[in-house]
Design a protein around this motif. Sequence first.
Motif, short mmCIF file in Angstrom:
data_model
loop_
_atom_site.label_atom_id
_atom_site.label_comp_id
_atom_site.label_asym_id
_atom_site.label_seq_id
_atom_site.Cartn_x
_atom_site.Cartn_y
_atom_site.Cartn_z
N ALA A 1 -2.07 -1.32 -10.12
CA ALA A 1 -3.41 -1.13 -9.58
C ALA A 1 -3.34 -0.38 -8.25
O ALA A 1 -4.14 0.53 -7.99
CB ALA A 1 -4.10 -2.48 -9.40
N VAL A 2 -2.39 -0.74 -7.39
CA VAL A 2 -2.25 -0.07 -6.10
C VAL A 2 -1.78 1.36 -6.29
O VAL A 2 -2.28 2.28 -5.64
CB VAL A 2 -1.28 -0.85 -5.19
CG1 VAL A 2 -1.23 -0.23 -3.80
CG2 VAL A 2 -1.68 -2.31 -5.10
N GLU A 3 -0.80 1.56 -7.16
CA GLU A 3 -0.29 2.91 -7.41
C GLU A 3 -1.39 3.83 -7.94
O GLU A 3 -1.49 4.99 -7.53
CB GLU A 3 0.85 2.86 -8.41
CG GLU A 3 2.10 2.16 -7.90
CD GLU A 3 3.09 1.85 -9.00
OE1 GLU A 3 4.18 1.33 -8.69
OE2 GLU A 3 2.79 2.12 -10.19
N GLY A 4 -2.20 3.30 -8.87
CA GLY A 4 -3.20 4.15 -9.53
C GLY A 4 -4.55 4.15 -8.87
O GLY A 4 -5.39 5.00 -9.19
N GLY A 5 -4.83 3.20 -7.95
CA GLY A 5 -6.11 3.16 -7.28
C GLY A 5 -7.23 2.63 -8.14
O GLY A 5 -8.41 2.81 -7.81
N TYR A 6 -6.92 1.97 -9.24
CA TYR A 6 -7.97 1.43 -10.12
C TYR A 6 -7.90 -0.09 -10.14
O TYR A 6 -6.88 -0.69 -9.79
CB TYR A 6 -7.83 1.97 -11.54
CG TYR A 6 -6.43 2.01 -12.11
CD1 TYR A 6 -5.69 0.85 -12.35
CD2 TYR A 6 -5.83 3.24 -12.42
CE1 TYR A 6 -4.42 0.91 -12.87
CE2 TYR A 6 -4.54 3.31 -12.94
CZ TYR A 6 -3.85 2.14 -13.17
OH TYR A 6 -2.57 2.19 -13.70
N ALA A 7 -9.00 -0.71 -10.55
CA ALA A 7 -8.98 -2.15 -10.81
C ALA A 7 -8.20 -2.39 -12.10
O ALA A 7 -8.19 -1.55 -13.00
CB ALA A 7 -10.40 -2.68 -10.93
N LEU A 8 -7.55 -3.54 -12.16
CA LEU A 8 -6.74 -3.86 -13.34
C LEU A 8 -7.05 -5.29 -13.78
O LEU A 8 -7.04 -6.20 -12.95
CB LEU A 8 -5.25 -3.69 -13.03
CG LEU A 8 -4.28 -3.85 -14.20
CD1 LEU A 8 -3.08 -2.90 -14.03
CD2 LEU A 8 -3.76 -5.29 -14.30
N VAL A 9 -7.34 -5.44 -15.06
CA VAL A 9 -7.65 -6.76 -15.63
C VAL A 9 -6.63 -7.03 -16.73
O VAL A 9 -6.58 -6.31 -17.73
CB VAL A 9 -9.07 -6.81 -16.19
CG1 VAL A 9 -9.34 -8.19 -16.80
CG2 VAL A 9 -10.09 -6.50 -15.10
N ARG A 10 -5.83 -8.07 -16.52
CA ARG A 10 -4.79 -8.42 -17.48
C ARG A 10 -5.14 -9.77 -18.10
O ARG A 10 -5.03 -10.81 -17.46
CB ARG A 10 -3.42 -8.48 -16.79
CG ARG A 10 -2.23 -8.59 -17.75
CD ARG A 10 -0.93 -8.52 -16.97
NE ARG A 10 0.21 -8.28 -17.85
CZ ARG A 10 0.98 -9.24 -18.39
NH1 ARG A 10 0.71 -10.50 -18.14
NH2 ARG A 10 1.99 -8.93 -19.17
N GLN B 1 0.82 -1.22 0.00
CA GLN B 1 0.00 0.00 0.00
C GLN B 1 0.85 1.27 0.00
O GLN B 1 0.38 2.34 -0.41
CB GLN B 1 -0.94 0.01 1.21
CG GLN B 1 -1.86 -1.19 1.29
CD GLN B 1 -2.57 -1.52 0.01
OE1 GLN B 1 -3.28 -0.68 -0.56
NE2 GLN B 1 -2.39 -2.74 -0.48
N VAL B 2 2.12 1.18 0.42
CA VAL B 2 2.97 2.37 0.42
C VAL B 2 3.21 2.87 -0.99
O VAL B 2 3.49 4.06 -1.21
CB VAL B 2 4.31 2.08 1.14
CG1 VAL B 2 5.25 1.24 0.26
CG2 VAL B 2 5.01 3.37 1.55
N THR B 3 3.06 2.00 -1.99
CA THR B 3 3.26 2.44 -3.37
C THR B 3 2.18 3.41 -3.84
O THR B 3 2.37 4.11 -4.83
CB THR B 3 3.31 1.24 -4.34
OG1 THR B 3 2.03 0.59 -4.37
CG2 THR B 3 4.36 0.24 -3.90
N SER B 4 1.05 3.47 -3.12
CA SER B 4 0.01 4.44 -3.47
C SER B 4 0.46 5.87 -3.15
O SER B 4 -0.20 6.83 -3.56
CB SER B 4 -1.30 4.13 -2.74
OG SER B 4 -1.16 4.30 -1.34
N VAL B 5 1.57 6.00 -2.41
CA VAL B 5 2.13 7.31 -2.09
C VAL B 5 3.46 7.53 -2.80
O VAL B 5 3.69 8.56 -3.44
CB VAL B 5 2.32 7.47 -0.56
CG1 VAL B 5 2.92 8.84 -0.23
CG2 VAL B 5 1.01 7.27 0.18
#
Length: 510
Positions: free
Chosen positions: A429-438, A166-170
């Motif tokens: 996904a954590v950095e950008g705060g969005y869901a990610l579908v790969r 979660q620290v990557t969101s900052v």
Amino acid sequence: MGIPLLENRTSPAGARPAERARRRRYALLAAGTAAMLFAVGGRWDVPLAAWLFPVLLLRFTRTTGPWAGTLWIWAAHIAAAAFWVYESALGSGPVVLAGAAALSAVQAVPFLLDRLLSARLGRWTAPLVFPAAVAATEFLITLLSPFGTAYGSLAVTQHGDLPLLQVTSVTGCYGIGFLIAWSAAAVNGFWQEPSRPSARPAAACAAVLAAVALAGGARLALLPHDGRTVRIAGVSPARTVAAAGRAALARIPGGRQGIAAAPPAAVDPATTAAQDDLLAATRREATAGARIVVWPENAVPAQAAREPAVIAAARAEARRSRVYLDIGIAVYDTTGPAFGRDETVLLGPDGAVLWTYQKAHPIPGSETYKPGDGRVPVVATPYGRIANVICYDADFPAMMRVRADIMLVPSHDWREYGRPHTDKAGLRAVEGGYALVRQDADGVSAAFDGRGRVLATADSFGADRQTLVADVPVRGATTPYDRIGDLFAWLCLATVPLLAALATARSRRR
């Protein structure tokens, strides 16, 4: 002549202190190098190894001459890079080998800076040299090299530690590299001088790590999404269909150029088989409740003249099934030197073309596509803002800072690299705060929420047909990293020369 013979027969316990110290140093080097092999962002990673190897290698360089120690560290990183190439089955082309040597040289720089500066700094500033330099070099590799975070990022080794992640969101992914390197420097400070004053910087580092873990756990527990979801399905061609298509194209001489110039009758059967298989899978998943359907990268091979027909058939299916349909096309044309395009097309439920996107970061040494413009498309829908990149694009964090709710990542890997590459994409996904579908052909597909939790996975090698189905949150969250960008990395980059200036000033005063 007798003295050397007596020394050769001397037991290790009776060896001279200098010789024993030298053996200990090189034991540290060997152990650190061995640990680093399992902390390179590959399929055999061990998360703890990423915390262990910097401790051992930093101890080696602090007890060895700066230049000799740096050369050994460079050799250790080259060994780790070679191991990553081997376990990822990347081949050994000149671009790969040159890139591995260059990246290894950059990764050795933090050890050299620590060796030159830490002894001339104070008890509290000395432990900051190594982490600041590690975060700065990771940032520069991502910013300036064509490899992104595919190699050289310690954060990707920790993809399963959600509270830490979660620290990557900052800070972006560079914050985890900083924390790992800071803990190595703090441990080495106490190892070198085990006293109460030396323990205080180590205790401060431990307190920060605990605070990060607690804050990350609180973010996971106390900030859930609002409950609204949309069903997204990722569909790939059946393995038999894909294999037959690859075999048909391989029989055409001349590579991409030859396929582009071949008679349509030689290419159309592969195009039609893949297209019909994917359209049927799209219809099936839409009937089952999917409102967004994603095809993988290069799902349908098509000559340029055939591309409009492929898109028209997909538009008709999107209208029939009332879905948003993201299709991947490998386009072959006669214009060199790329002789084609790697693109995706998003179609709305009314059949409208909402974007046509071309891959911005072809893989160095293996893909000759002309890069796209790098502008990530975003479309507002009843299911939130949907965005799209292609495969390797997701290894570039700056490009992935997009105000979106759902990020689609059509991809195409291979057995040895599919799972770790998908795990790396989950960090975005954590950095950008969005869901990610790969959706990954010949790899592991996965859906992540904006906290990095895995919602669903599908392995293309586990069944004849790979289908990923996930109920994905439709509302993302703006993160500090999305707002401030790489501020933390820039601060680390600026800290290195400041610490060098401080070390120089202290030396002059002494």
